[in-house]
Design an enzyme around this catalytic site. Sequence first.
Site: not given
Length: 297
Positions: A139, A160, A189, A232, A234, A246
């Site tokens: 990332c 985003k 992300s 990502h 993972e 969030r």
Amino acid sequence: MPIKVPTGLPALQAVLDEGNEFEVFTTPTDRTLKIALLNLMPMKEDTEADFIRVLSTTKEEVEIVLMKLDTHTPKHATPEHMQRYYKGFGELKGEHFDGLIITGAPIEKIAFEEVTYWPELCEIFEWAKSNVTSTLFICWAAQAGLYHKFGIQKYLLPKKMFGVFPHTQPTPEHPLLTDFDHIIYVPHSRHTNIHREDVVAEPCLELLSESTESGVYIMQEKGTRNFFITGHSEYALYTLDKEHKRDVHKGLPIDIPINYYFNDDPSQPPLNYWQSTAHKLFDNWLRYYATKQSCII
């Protein structure tokens, strides 16, 4: 396969409590692959758990060594946690590692040279050339590594990049992509992007996987065992859900993550269709690039 982490690491027990089954060992052997994890993510324990999950399902015996920067103090981790379970770069720079994973960091909108720990990170990039067999830049770290090595710029996105996107492999015969499906899904992300034309114009880079929606995904520095990964793989199943909730709670402008919730409904559970590929990715990386026996470049 067996895995070794710092003694007492809470993330290990958290992964075991989820029902994951793997052996934990304490004494490395000649076949143990020593992997350093430079964890730049804010929620340290979540990221530790993410990599324990994917590395514990590989066919290799792995020891994870948690690395921290000497010139940066994390805001979201206690000093006790960092002191007990992490070792500073200065303490580890005399050692050799079979693999190094450098994670993302939530500082995409900051110019690289303005990042307070940029000089130390560049030193780590250079140190890895002679002290690490294979490095994964993930990332933001992928963008940072591409900028440091090749001058490739990052660009702010209008909104985003957030969700799970389909990717194809222009070079499916590549060892890192062994047993991949023709189309794979990967979480992204991030607020910035790198341009495909800048990657393909760089003669030292090979593009291994990309998406028409989220852009370039995996690149290899030719003649090395270094890989730049913009997504990502993972991530745990509920990580994007946590990020979405969030930001909603903070009142930040955020869309529902694409291709993530059942029927695109945040009240429904996420769909799990990237984690099998993630396990293949890290297994292939260890087996073909970090392992001592491999001669593949």
